[in-house]
Motif scaffolding. Structure first.
Motif, PDB file in Angstrom:
ATOM      1  N   GLU A   1      36.807  55.544  13.457  1.00  8.34           N
ATOM      2  CA  GLU A   1      37.562  54.196  13.924  1.00  8.34           C
ATOM      3  C   GLU A   1      38.923  54.534  13.613  1.00  8.34           C
ATOM      4  O   GLU A   1      39.743  53.962  14.413  1.00  8.34           O
ATOM      5  N   ALA A   2      39.191  54.911  12.422  1.00 10.91           N
ATOM      6  CA  ALA A   2      40.614  54.875  12.080  1.00 10.91           C
ATOM      7  C   ALA A   2      41.404  55.731  13.096  1.00 10.91           C
ATOM      8  O   ALA A   2      42.723  55.309  13.457  1.00 10.91           O
ATOM      9  N   PHE A   3      41.083  56.893  13.443  1.00 12.34           N
ATOM     10  CA  PHE A   3      41.770  57.802  14.204  1.00 12.34           C
ATOM     11  C   PHE A   3      41.517  57.091  15.549  1.00 12.34           C
ATOM     12  O   PHE A   3      42.483  57.517  16.427  1.00 12.34           O
ATOM     13  N   CYS A   4      40.644  56.541  16.092  1.00 15.68           N
ATOM     14  CA  CYS A   4      40.424  55.854  17.407  1.00 15.68           C
ATOM     15  C   CYS A   4      41.646  54.717  17.382  1.00 15.68           C
ATOM     16  O   CYS A   4      42.476  54.782  18.424  1.00 15.68           O
ATOM     17  N   LYS A   5      42.001  54.257  16.286  1.00 17.10           N
ATOM     18  CA  LYS A   5      43.024  53.161  16.363  1.00 17.10           C
ATOM     19  C   LYS A   5      44.442  53.680  16.349  1.00 17.10           C
ATOM     20  O   LYS A   5      45.175  53.288  17.155  1.00 17.10           O
ATOM     21  N   ILE A   6      44.671  54.781  15.779  1.00 12.25           N
ATOM     22  CA  ILE A   6      45.835  55.680  15.772  1.00 12.25           C
ATOM     23  C   ILE A   6      46.201  56.293  16.881  1.00 12.25           C
ATOM     24  O   ILE A   6      47.433  56.133  17.421  1.00 12.25           O
ATOM     25  N   LEU A   7      45.111  56.979  17.543  1.00 15.99           N
ATOM     26  CA  LEU A   7      45.376  57.718  18.626  1.00 15.99           C
ATOM     27  C   LEU A   7      45.686  56.804  19.851  1.00 15.99           C
ATOM     28  O   LEU A   7      46.560  56.795  20.848  1.00 15.99           O
ATOM     29  N   THR A   8      44.769  55.663  19.747  1.00 19.76           N
ATOM     30  CA  THR A   8      45.016  54.598  20.931  1.00 19.76           C
ATOM     31  C   THR A   8      46.360  53.889  21.113  1.00 19.76           C
ATOM     32  O   THR A   8      47.009  53.743  21.975  1.00 19.76           O
ATOM     33  N   TYR A   9      46.959  53.774  19.628  1.00 16.84           N
ATOM     34  CA  TYR A   9      48.115  53.207  19.436  1.00 16.84           C
ATOM     35  C   TYR A   9      49.293  54.145  19.939  1.00 16.84           C
ATOM     36  O   TYR A   9      50.205  53.717  20.725  1.00 16.84           O
ATOM     37  N   LEU A  10      49.241  55.599  19.665  1.00 21.63           N
ATOM     38  CA  LEU A  10      50.073  56.455  20.144  1.00 21.63           C
ATOM     39  C   LEU A  10      50.085  56.472  21.569  1.00 21.63           C
ATOM     40  O   LEU A  10      51.224  56.684  22.179  1.00 21.63           O
ATOM     41  N   VAL A  11      49.052  56.398  22.039  1.00 25.89           N
ATOM     42  CA  VAL A  11      48.802  56.598  23.588  1.00 25.89           C
ATOM     43  C   VAL A  11      49.612  55.476  24.341  1.00 25.89           C
ATOM     44  O   VAL A  11      50.349  55.418  25.241  1.00 25.89           O
ATOM     45  N   HIS A  12      49.370  54.327  23.792  1.00 24.56           N
ATOM     46  CA  HIS A  12      49.883  52.921  24.316  1.00 24.56           C
ATOM     47  C   HIS A  12      51.604  53.084  24.097  1.00 24.56           C
ATOM     48  O   HIS A  12      52.126  52.834  25.336  1.00 24.56           O
ATOM     49  N   CYS A  13      51.969  53.555  22.903  1.00 23.55           N
ATOM     50  CA  CYS A  13      53.405  53.657  22.671  1.00 23.55           C
ATOM     51  C   CYS A  13      54.017  54.687  23.872  1.00 23.55           C
ATOM     52  O   CYS A  13      55.106  54.335  24.428  1.00 23.55           O
ATOM     53  N   ASN A  14      53.369  55.502  24.103  1.00 22.73           N
ATOM     54  CA  ASN A  14      54.011  56.837  24.888  1.00 22.73           C
ATOM     55  C   ASN A  14      53.939  56.352  26.441  1.00 22.73           C
ATOM     56  O   ASN A  14      54.779  56.546  27.385  1.00 22.73           O
ATOM     57  N   VAL A  15      52.829  55.692  26.661  1.00 24.09           N
ATOM     58  CA  VAL A  15      53.002  54.998  28.325  1.00 24.09           C
ATOM     59  C   VAL A  15      53.796  54.018  28.304  1.00 24.09           C
ATOM     60  O   VAL A  15      54.617  53.922  29.184  1.00 24.09           O
ATOM     61  N   TYR A  16      54.051  53.063  27.223  1.00 25.27           N
ATOM     62  CA  TYR A  16      55.081  52.197  27.653  1.00 25.27           C
ATOM     63  C   TYR A  16      56.609  53.041  27.317  1.00 25.27           C
ATOM     64  O   TYR A  16      57.450  52.454  28.382  1.00 25.27           O
ATOM     65  N   VAL A  17      56.842  53.993  26.686  1.00 27.07           N
ATOM     66  CA  VAL A  17      58.198  54.753  26.700  1.00 27.07           C
ATOM     67  C   VAL A  17      58.293  55.492  28.179  1.00 27.07           C
ATOM     68  O   VAL A  17      59.284  55.095  28.491  1.00 27.07           O
ATOM     69  N   SER A  18      57.424  55.930  28.585  1.00 26.49           N
ATOM     70  CA  SER A  18      57.340  56.540  30.074  1.00 26.49           C
ATOM     71  C   SER A  18      57.730  55.527  30.965  1.00 26.49           C
ATOM     72  O   SER A  18      58.585  55.757  31.927  1.00 26.49           O
ATOM     73  N   VAL A  19      57.052  54.408  30.977  1.00 22.17           N
ATOM     74  CA  VAL A  19      57.449  53.254  31.972  1.00 22.17           C
ATOM     75  C   VAL A  19      58.875  52.754  31.752  1.00 22.17           C
ATOM     76  O   VAL A  19      59.730  52.574  32.671  1.00 22.17           O
TER      77      VAL A  19
END
Length: 342
Positions: free
Chosen positions: A85-103
């Motif tokens: 679950e910890a890696f799930c949270k971190i990876l999801t957070y990083l994906v959301h960050c980079n999606v926001y950055v792209s937009v």
């Protein structure tokens, strides 16, 4: 919402298969494509990197970070999430960050192009690398902040086949979930797409008055960015709106809420995977535009394209503004000459 809410194992398996295919294509095309863009900008460009190219560079970096996580998601769709679950949270957070950055970066690029075309002289005050560095830093900071809900509320869920999956968020209340989803839709789509549409509408009107040879290619690239953004992100945010409607009708119309949940469960995987495609399309657009510069694709043509993205629109707008200024001066002189005769 958990994947196990309504829906059969067969439907979820089909969705997983479709999502895995889409993500695999995005990974195969996007990772080498964005890596190539980064390499060309950092090592192959002869000229100094302009603000426009700096934005393209950061966009490629953000897209690449998103795409290199796809093998883990594909594995999870097939075998379940096995990374904790910890890696799930971190990876999801990083994906959301980079999606926001792209937009956000696509939005900044749109505003920068709008300023270069419509207000070419005023934009010279801030169109410098040191200013763009501050803007890009602000974009990354905002992305990190807006992605915090993903880090807090992301949890493990159980799919219809009884496997653990890292694809659901658990909120303290329905109101909290509605608020977070609305924020995501507004910040990641409504505001950026409204800005894109407004900027490119003004640019299109300006370009129609230009008579230079590069206007058709510029218009094509601009239109392609908007269309791809629309195709990739509209379905994802429509599904998010469906989830909001399901929450809002939960107490007043239970049957309707359950049906909307079924629609959400069916669509969330496929539309989420489709949104990832936006991270791999930009290098393809650059490649097609570079091929139009030369009849065959070469790395030098791609580097030349980045130079043209820096200078062509700006030079066209300068020439257009110079012509307009000359016409205004001519009209003014004619008026003064008429007054003197009177």
């Amino acid at each position: 919402m958990e994947l196990s809410n309504n829906g059969t194992a067969q439907s979820v398996t089909a969705e997983n298969a479709v999502a895995s295919i889409i993500l695999s294509l995005a990974c195969l095309v996007g990772v080498p494509g964005n890596a190539l863009v980064i390499w060309i900008i950092l090592f192959s460009m002869k000229r100094q990197r302009s603000p426009t190219v700096m934005l393209i560079l950061n966009l490629a970096i953000a897209d690449l970070f998103v795409l290199i996580t796809l093998p883990l998601w594909i594995y999870a769709f097939v075998h379940g999430w096995a990374f904790g679950e910890a890696f799930c949270k971190i990876l999801t957070y990083l994906v959301h960050c980079n999606v926001y950055v792209s937009v956000f970066l696509i939005t900044v690029m749109s505003v920068e192009r709008f300023m270069a075309v419509v207000y070419p002289f005023a934009t010279q005050r801030w169109r410098r690398n040191e200013v763009i560095v501050k803007v890009v830093l602000g974009v990354w900071v905002l992305a990190f902040l807006f992605s915090v809900p993903a880090l807090i509320y992301q949890v493990m869920g159980i799919d219809a086949e009884g496997r653990q999956q890292c694809m659901c968020q658990k909120f303290d209340s329905d109101e909290q979930e509605i608020l977070c989803t609305v924020m995501q839709v507004v910040v990641a789509f409504v505001i950026p797409f409204s800005t894109l549409s407004t900027c490119y509408l003004c640019i299109g009107r300006k370009i129609k008055r230009m008579t230079f040879k590069t206007q058709n290619r510029t218009g094509t690239v601009i239109g392609s960015v908007v269309i791809v953004f629309l195709i990739c992100w509209v379905p994802h945010h429509i599904v998010n709106l469906v989830s909001i409607a399901a929450l809002m009708t939960k107490s007043s119309n239970r049957t309707m809420s359950e049906r909307l949940n079924e629609v959400y469960d069916i669509g969330v995987l496929v539309t989420g995977a489709l949104a990832f495609l936006n991270s791999c399309i930009n290098p393809v657009l650059y490649a097609f535009a570079a091929r139009n510069i030369r009849r065959e694709f070469r790395l030098s043509a791609l580097a030349r394209l980045f130079d043209q993205l820096t200078h062509s629109v700006k030079e066209e707008s300068r020439k257009e503004s110079t012509d307009t200024t000359r016409k205004d001066i001519s009209v003014t002189m004619e008026e003064m000459h008429s007054v003197q005769h009177i």
